[in-house]
Design a protein around this motif. Structure first.
Motif, mmCIF file in Angstrom:
data_model
loop_
_atom_site.group_PDB
_atom_site.id
_atom_site.type_symbol
_atom_site.label_atom_id
_atom_site.label_comp_id
_atom_site.label_asym_id
_atom_site.label_seq_id
_atom_site.Cartn_x
_atom_site.Cartn_y
_atom_site.Cartn_z
ATOM 1 N N ILE A 1 -6.612 -5.486 6.242
ATOM 2 C CA ILE A 1 -5.725 -6.616 5.979
ATOM 3 C C ILE A 1 -5.409 -6.732 4.491
ATOM 4 C CG2 ILE A 1 -7.467 -8.464 5.855
ATOM 5 C CD1 ILE A 1 -3.903 -8.624 7.363
ATOM 6 N N VAL A 2 -6.385 -6.447 3.644
ATOM 7 C CA VAL A 2 -6.130 -6.449 2.198
ATOM 8 C C VAL A 2 -5.079 -5.385 1.861
ATOM 9 C CG1 VAL A 2 -7.172 -5.974 -0.059
ATOM 10 C CG2 VAL A 2 -8.376 -7.423 1.608
ATOM 11 N N ARG A 3 -5.221 -4.194 2.434
ATOM 12 C CA ARG A 3 -4.258 -3.105 2.196
ATOM 13 C C ARG A 3 -2.868 -3.471 2.709
ATOM 14 N NH1 ARG A 3 -2.426 0.094 5.746
ATOM 15 N NH2 ARG A 3 -4.190 -0.061 7.183
ATOM 16 N N GLU A 4 -2.798 -4.002 3.931
ATOM 17 C CA GLU A 4 -1.496 -4.339 4.526
ATOM 18 C C GLU A 4 -0.743 -5.383 3.704
ATOM 19 O OE1 GLU A 4 0.386 -3.187 6.935
ATOM 20 O OE2 GLU A 4 -1.010 -1.695 7.719
ATOM 21 N N VAL A 5 -1.432 -6.422 3.255
ATOM 22 C CA VAL A 5 -0.776 -7.455 2.446
ATOM 23 C C VAL A 5 -0.299 -6.857 1.127
ATOM 24 C CG1 VAL A 5 -1.105 -9.648 1.212
ATOM 25 C CG2 VAL A 5 -1.992 -9.366 3.547
ATOM 26 N N LYS A 6 -1.103 -6.003 0.541
ATOM 27 C CA LYS A 6 -0.708 -5.343 -0.725
ATOM 28 C C LYS A 6 0.525 -4.461 -0.506
ATOM 29 C CE LYS A 6 -1.489 -4.025 -5.035
ATOM 30 N NZ LYS A 6 -1.434 -4.947 -6.167
ATOM 31 N N GLU A 7 0.537 -3.681 0.566
ATOM 32 C CA GLU A 7 1.678 -2.808 0.852
ATOM 33 C C GLU A 7 2.951 -3.600 1.133
ATOM 34 O OE1 GLU A 7 -0.834 0.838 2.991
ATOM 35 O OE2 GLU A 7 0.558 -0.349 4.197
ATOM 36 N N GLU A 8 2.829 -4.668 1.910
ATOM 37 C CA GLU A 8 4.010 -5.403 2.346
ATOM 38 C C GLU A 8 4.524 -6.401 1.317
ATOM 39 O OE1 GLU A 8 3.389 -7.171 6.195
ATOM 40 O OE2 GLU A 8 2.856 -5.249 7.100
ATOM 41 N N LEU A 9 3.607 -7.020 0.542
ATOM 42 C CA LEU A 9 4.006 -8.118 -0.335
ATOM 43 C C LEU A 9 3.605 -7.946 -1.793
ATOM 44 C CD1 LEU A 9 3.034 -10.917 2.174
ATOM 45 C CD2 LEU A 9 5.361 -10.318 1.482
ATOM 46 N N ALA A 10 2.880 -6.880 -2.123
ATOM 47 C CA ALA A 10 2.404 -6.630 -3.490
ATOM 48 C C ALA A 10 1.530 -7.785 -3.994
ATOM 49 C CB ALA A 10 3.569 -6.372 -4.439
ATOM 50 N N ILE A 11 0.725 -8.340 -3.086
ATOM 51 C CA ILE A 11 -0.195 -9.424 -3.424
ATOM 52 C C ILE A 11 -1.619 -8.939 -3.170
ATOM 53 C CG2 ILE A 11 -0.960 -11.758 -2.816
ATOM 54 C CD1 ILE A 11 1.844 -12.266 -1.696
#
Length: 162
Positions: free
Chosen positions: A54-64
Motif C-alpha cells: 500500500i505504501v508503494r501503490e500510493v507513492k506510484e499513483e500520487l507521489a505521496i
C-alpha cells in the motif's frame, strides 16, 4: 509480478486499498472510462507484504509518502466485472502522510500515472450517493472500526461504462 491469477472465466486478485481522510472527505479514484469508484490502491506483488504494497501503490499513483496507521478491513470480495468472475482478497488500511498533510483539493485530478486514473476527495456524508465498490465502503467510513474486521462481500456486477 502481481498476485493475480487468471483462469478461464475467473480472476483471483490480491489487492490493498488506502483509506485517506481529510476534513471528513475521503480520497476515491476510478478508471477514466468507468463510472464507478473505489479506494486508491492496487495489487500486491508476489513476495511483497501488504503494508509495503500500500505504501508503494500510493507513492506510484500520487507521489505521496505514507505510513500505515492500521488495518481496518480484511475482505473476501466476490464480484463480476465485464463478464469475468473475480475472487478478490482485499486489505484496507488507514494511512497518513509521513510529513505534512494530504493535498486536499475540491476538484477531480489525475495522479502520477497520467490520465488513466481520476481522483476525487468526496465528503464521507455523500458516499451513499456514489457508485463506490465494494459497497460496504459507502457506510463503513462513517465510523472506522477500532480493530480489524473480516468481511465477506457477496456477488455484484460491474460493467465498464455503466
Amino acid at each position: 509480478m502481481d498476485a493475480t491469477f487468471y483462469m478461464e472465466k475467473t480472476i483471483f486478485n490480491y489487492r490493498v486499498a488506502a483509506v485517506m481522510i481529510v476534513n471528513n472527505h475521503v480520497l476515491i479514484h476510478k478508471q477514466a472510462d468507468d463510472d464507478h469508484w473505489a479506494l486508491p490502491g492496487g495489487r500486491v506483488t508476489v513476495m511483497e507484504d501488504s503494508q509495503t504494497s500500500i505504501v508503494r501503490e500510493v507513492k506510484e499513483e500520487l507521489a505521496i509518502d505514507v505510513k500505515v496507521d492500521r488495518l481496518l478491513w480484511f475482505t473476501e470480495n466476490f464480484f463480476d466485472y465485464n463478464n469475468r468472475n473475480f475472487h478478490e482478497i482485499g486489505l484496507y488500511y488507514h494511512v497518513s502522510p509521513t510529513e505534512g498533510s494530504f493535498d486536499f483539493q475540491a476538484e477531480a485530478f489525475f495522479g502520477e500515472e497520467g490520465e488513466r486514473l481520476v481522483y476525487q476527495w468526496v465528503p464521507i456524508s455523500q458516499l451513499e450517493n456514489i457508485k463506490l465498490y465494494p459497497e460496504f465502503i459507502r457506510t463503513s467510513l462513517n465510523e472506522l472500526p477500532e480493530t480489524p474486521q473480516h468481511l465477506i462481500v457477496k456477488q455484484y456486477s460491474i460493467r465498464a461504462g455503466e
